[in-house]
Design a protein around this motif. Structure first.
Motif, short mmCIF file in Angstrom:
data_model
loop_
_atom_site.label_atom_id
_atom_site.label_comp_id
_atom_site.label_asym_id
_atom_site.label_seq_id
_atom_site.Cartn_x
_atom_site.Cartn_y
_atom_site.Cartn_z
N ASP A 31 64.75 -12.48 51.64
CA ASP A 31 64.52 -12.64 53.09
C ASP A 31 65.84 -13.05 53.73
O ASP A 31 66.18 -14.22 53.80
CB ASP A 31 63.45 -13.70 53.35
N ARG A 32 66.56 -12.09 54.21
CA ARG A 32 67.90 -12.34 54.76
C ARG A 32 67.87 -12.64 56.26
O ARG A 32 68.91 -12.72 56.90
CB ARG A 32 68.79 -11.13 54.48
N SER A 33 66.69 -12.84 56.81
CA SER A 33 66.57 -13.09 58.24
C SER A 33 67.02 -14.48 58.64
O SER A 33 67.27 -14.75 59.80
CB SER A 33 65.13 -12.87 58.70
N LYS A 34 67.13 -15.37 57.65
CA LYS A 34 67.58 -16.73 57.95
C LYS A 34 68.44 -17.24 56.80
O LYS A 34 68.39 -16.70 55.70
CB LYS A 34 66.39 -17.65 58.22
N PRO A 35 69.19 -18.29 57.04
CA PRO A 35 70.07 -18.82 56.00
C PRO A 35 69.30 -19.51 54.88
O PRO A 35 68.14 -19.92 55.05
CB PRO A 35 70.97 -19.80 56.73
N CYS A 36 69.94 -19.66 53.76
CA CYS A 36 69.32 -20.25 52.57
C CYS A 36 68.74 -21.63 52.83
O CYS A 36 67.67 -21.97 52.34
CB CYS A 36 70.31 -20.29 51.40
N TRP A 37 69.42 -22.45 53.62
CA TRP A 37 68.96 -23.83 53.85
C TRP A 37 67.70 -23.91 54.70
O TRP A 37 67.06 -24.95 54.76
CB TRP A 37 70.08 -24.69 54.44
N GLU A 38 67.30 -22.82 55.32
CA GLU A 38 66.06 -22.81 56.09
C GLU A 38 64.84 -22.39 55.27
O GLU A 38 63.73 -22.44 55.76
CB GLU A 38 66.20 -21.92 57.32
#
Length: 67
Positions: A31-38
């Motif tokens: 899921d590349r729609s948001k950064p890893c920390w989210e």
């Protein structure tokens, strides 16, 4: 088309040197729609045993203000 947070950025799985066997199973890769920390969890914590202290992670420090 879905938003890609990592567009024009080096993604976390490359910055952290994740194995080709690890990152394809990671939600941050899928899921590349948001950064890893989210994401609630990532392969960093589940497989690599990297403590989830995103504020100290070089990926977070590099990209948290560029969102």
């Amino acid at each position: 088309m879905t938003k890609n947070f990592w567009k024009d950025k080096i993604p976390c799985w490359k910055l952290l040197g994740c194995s080709k066997y690890v990152y394809p199973n990671c939600i941050a890769y899928k899921d590349r729609s948001k950064p890893c920390w989210e994401h609630p969890s990532t392969q960093c914590g589940e497989v690599l045993n990297i403590p989830r202290q995103c504020q100290y992670c070089r990926v977070y420090m590099l990209y948290s203000l560029t969102k």
